[in-house]
Design an enzyme around this catalytic site. Structure first.
Site, PDB file in Angstrom:
ATOM      1  N   HIS A  84      -1.165  -0.349  -9.641  1.00  0.00           N
ATOM      2  CA  HIS A  84      -1.864  -1.288  -8.753  1.00  0.00           C
ATOM      3  C   HIS A  84      -2.406  -2.485  -9.543  1.00  0.00           C
ATOM      4  O   HIS A  84      -3.604  -2.759  -9.546  1.00  0.00           O
ATOM      5  CB  HIS A  84      -3.008  -0.567  -8.011  1.00  0.00           C
ATOM      6  CG  HIS A  84      -3.313  -1.205  -6.686  1.00  0.00           C
ATOM      7  ND1 HIS A  84      -3.559  -0.494  -5.548  1.00  0.00           N
ATOM      8  CD2 HIS A  84      -3.419  -2.508  -6.322  1.00  0.00           C
ATOM      9  CE1 HIS A  84      -3.805  -1.317  -4.545  1.00  0.00           C
ATOM     10  NE2 HIS A  84      -3.730  -2.556  -5.001  1.00  0.00           N
TER      11      HIS A  84
ATOM     12  N   ARG B 267       0.865  -1.177   0.000  1.00  0.00           N
ATOM     13  CA  ARG B 267       0.000   0.000   0.000  1.00  0.00           C
ATOM     14  C   ARG B 267       0.901   1.227   0.000  1.00  0.00           C
ATOM     15  O   ARG B 267       1.931   1.255   0.693  1.00  0.00           O
ATOM     16  CB  ARG B 267      -0.914   0.030   1.239  1.00  0.00           C
ATOM     17  CG  ARG B 267      -2.090  -0.933   1.189  1.00  0.00           C
ATOM     18  CD  ARG B 267      -3.146  -0.563   0.134  1.00  0.00           C
ATOM     19  NE  ARG B 267      -4.273  -1.472   0.139  1.00  0.00           N
ATOM     20  CZ  ARG B 267      -4.399  -2.568  -0.600  1.00  0.00           C
ATOM     21  NH1 ARG B 267      -3.432  -2.913  -1.427  1.00  0.00           N
ATOM     22  NH2 ARG B 267      -5.488  -3.320  -0.534  1.00  0.00           N
TER      23      ARG B 267
ATOM     24  N   GLU C  24      -2.714   7.431  -4.844  1.00  0.00           N
ATOM     25  CA  GLU C  24      -3.094   6.749  -6.091  1.00  0.00           C
ATOM     26  C   GLU C  24      -4.575   6.882  -6.422  1.00  0.00           C
ATOM     27  O   GLU C  24      -4.968   6.718  -7.575  1.00  0.00           O
ATOM     28  CB  GLU C  24      -2.704   5.269  -6.044  1.00  0.00           C
ATOM     29  CG  GLU C  24      -3.523   4.435  -5.062  1.00  0.00           C
ATOM     30  CD  GLU C  24      -3.160   2.948  -5.112  1.00  0.00           C
ATOM     31  OE1 GLU C  24      -1.969   2.638  -5.095  1.00  0.00           O
ATOM     32  OE2 GLU C  24      -4.098   2.126  -5.170  1.00  0.00           O
TER      33      GLU C  24
ATOM     34  N   ASP D  23       4.045  -0.500  -7.105  1.00  0.00           N
ATOM     35  CA  ASP D  23       2.744  -0.836  -7.706  1.00  0.00           C
ATOM     36  C   ASP D  23       1.642  -0.047  -7.024  1.00  0.00           C
ATOM     37  O   ASP D  23       0.479  -0.110  -7.446  1.00  0.00           O
ATOM     38  CB  ASP D  23       2.482  -2.345  -7.557  1.00  0.00           C
ATOM     39  CG  ASP D  23       1.214  -2.771  -8.295  1.00  0.00           C
ATOM     40  OD1 ASP D  23       1.076  -2.418  -9.477  1.00  0.00           O
ATOM     41  OD2 ASP D  23       0.352  -3.442  -7.679  1.00  0.00           O
TER      42      ASP D  23
HETATM   43  P1  NAD Z   1      -1.346 -11.163   5.453  1.00  0.00           P
HETATM   44  O1  NAD Z   1      -2.335 -10.661   6.444  1.00  0.00           O
HETATM   45  O2  NAD Z   1      -1.333 -12.630   5.123  1.00  0.00           O
HETATM   46  O3  NAD Z   1       0.136 -10.770   5.893  1.00  0.00           O
HETATM   47  C1  NAD Z   1       0.495  -9.503   6.357  1.00  0.00           C
HETATM   48  C2  NAD Z   1       1.662  -9.684   7.305  1.00  0.00           C
HETATM   49  O4  NAD Z   1       2.126  -8.382   7.672  1.00  0.00           O
HETATM   50  C3  NAD Z   1       1.280 -10.411   8.617  1.00  0.00           C
HETATM   51  O5  NAD Z   1       2.158 -11.496   8.839  1.00  0.00           O
HETATM   52  C4  NAD Z   1       1.434  -9.337   9.680  1.00  0.00           C
HETATM   53  O6  NAD Z   1       1.880  -9.855  10.934  1.00  0.00           O
HETATM   54  C5  NAD Z   1       2.493  -8.452   9.045  1.00  0.00           C
HETATM   55  N1  NAD Z   1       2.578  -7.144   9.648  1.00  0.00           N
HETATM   56  C6  NAD Z   1       1.614  -6.428  10.297  1.00  0.00           C
HETATM   57  N2  NAD Z   1       2.130  -5.302  10.799  1.00  0.00           N
HETATM   58  C7  NAD Z   1       3.446  -5.290  10.452  1.00  0.00           C
HETATM   59  C8  NAD Z   1       4.505  -4.389  10.698  1.00  0.00           C
HETATM   60  N3  NAD Z   1       4.334  -3.274  11.419  1.00  0.00           N
HETATM   61  N4  NAD Z   1       5.728  -4.685  10.196  1.00  0.00           N
HETATM   62  C9  NAD Z   1       5.932  -5.822   9.502  1.00  0.00           C
HETATM   63  N5  NAD Z   1       4.956  -6.726   9.246  1.00  0.00           N
HETATM   64  C10 NAD Z   1       3.737  -6.456   9.726  1.00  0.00           C
HETATM   65  O7  NAD Z   1      -1.589 -10.288   4.143  1.00  0.00           O
HETATM   66  P2  NAD Z   1      -1.156 -10.639   2.644  1.00  0.00           P
HETATM   67  O8  NAD Z   1      -2.262 -11.363   1.970  1.00  0.00           O
HETATM   68  O9  NAD Z   1       0.211 -11.228   2.649  1.00  0.00           O
HETATM   69  O10 NAD Z   1      -1.145  -9.160   2.010  1.00  0.00           O
HETATM   70  C11 NAD Z   1      -0.233  -8.178   2.460  1.00  0.00           C
HETATM   71  C12 NAD Z   1      -0.629  -6.823   1.900  1.00  0.00           C
HETATM   72  O11 NAD Z   1      -0.437  -6.814   0.482  1.00  0.00           O
HETATM   73  C13 NAD Z   1      -2.129  -6.476   2.032  1.00  0.00           C
HETATM   74  O12 NAD Z   1      -2.403  -5.912   3.308  1.00  0.00           O
HETATM   75  C14 NAD Z   1      -2.357  -5.484   0.931  1.00  0.00           C
HETATM   76  O13 NAD Z   1      -2.155  -4.169   1.437  1.00  0.00           O
HETATM   77  C15 NAD Z   1      -1.247  -5.807  -0.073  1.00  0.00           C
HETATM   78  N6  NAD Z   1      -1.810  -6.301  -1.345  1.00  0.00           N
HETATM   79  C16 NAD Z   1      -1.510  -5.635  -2.488  1.00  0.00           C
HETATM   80  C17 NAD Z   1      -2.034  -6.083  -3.703  1.00  0.00           C
HETATM   81  C18 NAD Z   1      -1.732  -5.402  -5.012  1.00  0.00           C
HETATM   82  O14 NAD Z   1      -2.395  -5.696  -6.015  1.00  0.00           O
HETATM   83  N7  NAD Z   1      -0.756  -4.517  -5.086  1.00  0.00           N
HETATM   84  C19 NAD Z   1      -2.858  -7.206  -3.726  1.00  0.00           C
HETATM   85  C20 NAD Z   1      -3.127  -7.870  -2.530  1.00  0.00           C
HETATM   86  C21 NAD Z   1      -2.602  -7.413  -1.343  1.00  0.00           C
END
Ligand code: NAD
Length: 334
Positions: free
Chosen positions: A294, A233, A262, A257
């Site tokens: 994105h 994000r 955005e 991305d």
């Molecule tokens: P997830 O919930 O499986 O994993 C997120 C991880 O981040 C967790 O293990 C959590 O403990 C950790 N986390 C939380 N706070 C943190 C911090 N302060 N420092 C370090 N790590 C921390 O989520 P996911 O499915 O792996 O997705 C991760 C992120 O990817 C989503 O929240 C979303 O914002 C982003 N995403 C982007 C796209 C895209 O198209 N660009 C698509 C899907 C998801």
């Protein structure tokens, strides 16, 4: 159930209609959901929204007044929703917690390879009949240290791919993941990760704790010339600080991305318009920066799963009064 699908594009319609099979009445609306467009949900019991739709207390209040009981996000992140307001208004928030972590992790790797081997520049040069190699020198990923911030579903997929390249993995996550340790990741604190990593890739959600996690101070502790990838994000990095990092050479290359502002740019064709965001425009002037709009999630497999799980949320809510994958306000604490 009547569902107002905001920010919908042709591909949303294609995949959602295929998954729906006529069960729900889906009303496809192109505009983004905000205070000026919420009225379009009139008569709908549910709203289907995406990453840049505005779901603050004001918009949720307008939706509640019109009888909306469910907001089904067709994404994993929910940082654009005021969860406390939704709870107080009696609106259920549902999301797609997992669709294809591979789609997103693979896009991060695509950005890394593009930046490292300068594919964006090489391709443009060859089309101009310029076959010179000066300026296109890359490095082997093999043997390099990759820092992974956030080791959930996407971070884990990403780690597995990078270990396949022969990289050493250091990871930071307040909740270490045993699967990542088993895959060879060493957990360290964030300053140590930034110090050691040749490549830093962000895979944590945007929360109050991660907002501007990569700021001036974090950048100062990075290895000189490191590559930074953000496909999570936009708000996780302080874009102005990153621009200063690129100018000073601490950040050797940048793949984005996602971008803090955005929602004024992405998911639409602005090729005939003037871009008013000078920070974004500055980013585009660097030869060592690659930005995509994105699209990390944008694979057939991911869209199929997003549609299937969104329909599951709608149907379960209609039949049982609770979505299949609700987001509760308590998640904010985690
Ligand atoms: P997830 O919930 O499986 O994993 C997120 C991880 O981040 C967790 O293990 C959590 O403990 C950790 N986390 C939380 N706070 C943190 C911090 N302060 N420092 C370090 N790590 C921390 O989520 P996911 O499915 O792996 O997705 C991760 C992120 O990817 C989503 O929240 C979303 O914002 C982003 N995403 C982007 C796209 C895209 O198209 N660009 C698509 C899907 C998801």
């Amino acid at each position: 159930m009547r569902v107002a699908v905001f920010s919908s594009k042709s591909y949303d319609r294609q995949f959602l209609e295929a998954a729906n099979q006529g069960q729900h009445q889906l009303l496809f609306l192109e505009p983004r959901l905000d205070a000026s467009t919420a009225i379009a949900a009139d008569g709908a019991q549910a709203v289907c929204a995406f990453v840049n739709d505005h779901l603050d207390a004001g918009v949720l209040g307008l939706l509640a007044k019109q009888g909306v009981k469910l907001v089904a996000l067709r994404c994993a992140g929910f940082n654009n929703v005021d969860l406390a307001a939704a709870r107080d208004l009696g609106i259920e928030i549902a999301r797609v917690p997992e669709y294809s972590p591979h789609s997103v992790a693979e896009h991060a790797v695509a950005m890394m390879l593009t930046l490292n081997r300068k594919i964006h520049r090489a391709s443009a040069r060859v089309r101009e009949g310029n076959f010179a190699l000066e300026g296109l020198l890359g490095f082997d990923f093999h043997g390099k240290t990759v820092g992974v911030v956030g080791t959930g579903k996407i971070g884990f997929c990403f780690i597995r791919i990078m270990t396949g390249f022969g990289c050493r993995i250091v990871a930071y996550d307040p909740h270490p993941n045993q699967e990542c340790i088993d895959a060879g990741a060493d957990y360290v604190e964030l300053p140590e990760l930034l110090k050691q990593s040749d490549i830093v890739s962000l895979h944590c959600p945007l929360t109050p704790q991660t907002h501007h996690l990569i700021n001036e101070q974090a950048i100062a502790s990075m290895k000189r010339g490191a590559m930074l990838i953000n496909i999570s994000r936009g708000g996780i990095i302080d874009t102005r600080a990153v621009i200063r990092g690129l100018k000073s050479g601490i950040i050797g290359s940048l793949g984005l991305d996602v971008y803090e502002e955005e929602d004024n740019l992405f998911f639409r064709d602005l090729s005939n318009s003037v871009i008013h965001d000078d920070v974004f425009a500055r980013l585009l002037t660097f030869p060592n920066v690659v930005v995509t709009g994105h699209q990390a999630f944008f694979t057939q497999e991911a869209l199929t799963e997003i549609a299937r799980i969104t329909l599951e949320n709608l149907t379960r809510f209609e039949e049982h009064g609770r979505a299949a994958h609700p987001v509760s306000v308590e998640r904010l604490a985690g």
